[in-house]
Design a protein around this motif. Sequence first.
Motif, PDB file in Angstrom:
ATOM      1  N   GLY A   1      15.263 -21.149   5.734  1.00 53.00           N
ATOM      2  CA  GLY A   1      14.255 -22.149   6.065  1.00 53.00           C
ATOM      3  C   GLY A   1      14.403 -22.665   7.479  1.00 53.00           C
ATOM      4  O   GLY A   1      13.411 -22.832   8.206  1.00 53.00           O
ATOM      5  N   ILE A   2      15.648 -22.909   7.912  1.00 57.08           N
ATOM      6  CA  ILE A   2      15.893 -23.403   9.268  1.00 57.08           C
ATOM      7  C   ILE A   2      15.428 -22.385  10.306  1.00 57.08           C
ATOM      8  O   ILE A   2      14.806 -22.735  11.318  1.00 57.08           O
ATOM      9  N   CYS A   3      15.710 -21.113  10.055  1.00 57.05           N
ATOM     10  CA  CYS A   3      15.332 -20.062  11.006  1.00 57.05           C
ATOM     11  C   CYS A   3      13.812 -19.955  11.149  1.00 57.05           C
ATOM     12  O   CYS A   3      13.298 -19.741  12.257  1.00 57.05           O
ATOM     13  N   VAL A   4      13.104 -20.097  10.042  1.00 52.27           N
ATOM     14  CA  VAL A   4      11.641 -20.033  10.107  1.00 52.27           C
ATOM     15  C   VAL A   4      11.104 -21.174  10.964  1.00 52.27           C
ATOM     16  O   VAL A   4      10.238 -20.972  11.830  1.00 52.27           O
ATOM     17  N   VAL A   5      11.611 -22.383  10.755  1.00 55.94           N
ATOM     18  CA  VAL A   5      11.161 -23.545  11.532  1.00 55.94           C
ATOM     19  C   VAL A   5      11.482 -23.355  13.008  1.00 55.94           C
ATOM     20  O   VAL A   5      10.641 -23.604  13.893  1.00 55.94           O
ATOM     21  N   ILE A   6      12.696 -22.904  13.307  1.00 52.23           N
ATOM     22  CA  ILE A   6      13.097 -22.725  14.700  1.00 52.23           C
ATOM     23  C   ILE A   6      12.302 -21.620  15.366  1.00 52.23           C
ATOM     24  O   ILE A   6      11.923 -21.721  16.538  1.00 52.23           O
ATOM     25  N   ALA A   7      12.006 -20.549  14.619  1.00 51.74           N
ATOM     26  CA  ALA A   7      11.212 -19.455  15.185  1.00 51.74           C
ATOM     27  C   ALA A   7       9.839 -19.958  15.598  1.00 51.74           C
ATOM     28  O   ALA A   7       9.345 -19.631  16.688  1.00 51.74           O
TER      29      ALA A   7
ATOM     30  N   ALA B   1      20.742 -15.517  16.776  1.00 59.88           N
ATOM     31  CA  ALA B   1      22.064 -15.947  17.220  1.00 59.88           C
ATOM     32  C   ALA B   1      22.721 -16.944  16.272  1.00 59.88           C
ATOM     33  O   ALA B   1      23.947 -17.121  16.307  1.00 59.88           O
ATOM     34  N   MET B   2      21.942 -17.598  15.424  1.00 56.69           N
ATOM     35  CA  MET B   2      22.498 -18.693  14.622  1.00 56.69           C
ATOM     36  C   MET B   2      23.334 -18.270  13.410  1.00 56.69           C
ATOM     37  O   MET B   2      24.491 -18.692  13.280  1.00 56.69           O
ATOM     38  N   PRO B   3      22.787 -17.484  12.473  1.00 56.16           N
ATOM     39  CA  PRO B   3      23.479 -17.297  11.192  1.00 56.16           C
ATOM     40  C   PRO B   3      24.908 -16.760  11.258  1.00 56.16           C
ATOM     41  O   PRO B   3      25.793 -17.342  10.609  1.00 56.16           O
ATOM     42  N   PRO B   4      25.204 -15.685  12.011  1.00 59.15           N
ATOM     43  CA  PRO B   4      26.576 -15.161  11.949  1.00 59.15           C
ATOM     44  C   PRO B   4      27.639 -16.171  12.338  1.00 59.15           C
ATOM     45  O   PRO B   4      28.640 -16.347  11.628  1.00 59.15           O
ATOM     46  N   PHE B   5      27.440 -16.850  13.484  1.00 58.15           N
ATOM     47  CA  PHE B   5      28.461 -17.777  13.971  1.00 58.15           C
ATOM     48  C   PHE B   5      28.560 -19.008  13.077  1.00 58.15           C
ATOM     49  O   PHE B   5      29.658 -19.511  12.815  1.00 58.15           O
ATOM     50  N   MET B   6      27.425 -19.520  12.606  1.00 59.39           N
ATOM     51  CA  MET B   6      27.448 -20.688  11.728  1.00 59.39           C
ATOM     52  C   MET B   6      28.158 -20.385  10.415  1.00 59.39           C
ATOM     53  O   MET B   6      28.976 -21.173   9.924  1.00 59.39           O
ATOM     54  N   LEU B   7      27.876 -19.218   9.855  1.00 58.43           N
ATOM     55  CA  LEU B   7      28.486 -18.857   8.567  1.00 58.43           C
ATOM     56  C   LEU B   7      29.961 -18.518   8.728  1.00 58.43           C
ATOM     57  O   LEU B   7      30.746 -18.701   7.794  1.00 58.43           O
TER      58      LEU B   7
END
Length: 243
Positions: free
Chosen positions: A30-36, A55-61
């Motif tokens: 959901g966050i990625c859709v909003v940011i996109a 760039a977000m998911p791998p480092f955050m997870l």
Amino acid sequence: DPHSERGIPMKAMIVSDFAVLRSALLQLVGICVVIALFMGYAMGTLVGGAAAIAAMPPFMLLFSLAATDELNGWERFRLTLPLTRRQVVFGRYASLGLIAAATIAFSLALSFLLLGVISCMPAGILPEGLTPADNPPAALVGSVVGAVGVITLGMAVTLPLIFRFGMTRATRLVPVVVVIAIAAGISFFDAGIQPTGVLASLAQWLDTGSNYLLLAIAMVAAVALVYAASALIAAKLYEKREF
């Protein structure tokens, strides 16, 4: 099959990681859709938005998993299970590698979906730059793969530190490297330095045809080698770590 039996503990490690991340993965979608949507509109380009969400998911997870390891002594308890330290390390690297691959697939699917939507919209409604001509498929693929590649290199540096020192101590070291890199980048651009020589030739080459795709393929190969070497280093460091 002895090889199959040896692979079972590492598979268990991967399943455990994804069980921990189940809720975080759903939130990130959901966050990625909003940011996109926000980044694409604000920046006037899908390419920039695609790179941002990739760039977000791998480092955050990565840090979510590392934090869980230290929660209620789970990391120490895990070592009492039929898992060697090498299997723990390789399982974690495999989990994050799968997340990186899934991030590429998700980011590209979302980007091409948005590209299809803007292709159907009348001209003049969207900001300049949000047109299919300004966001070619090759550029989208290159930006997504490039962003995930850079983050994967960041993970290759971060993971050995986490396995050697634990998340709490490692997170004191990683931001130092990040801040220095960001400061150097800001100084570079503030100085008004224009790409010359090899950099100018590279920028011109990237803007020609589908060369973004060639660079993406080369980056995937290079990053994979660095990531594999990082896993071997992390395994050796983790075997020497004392709790």
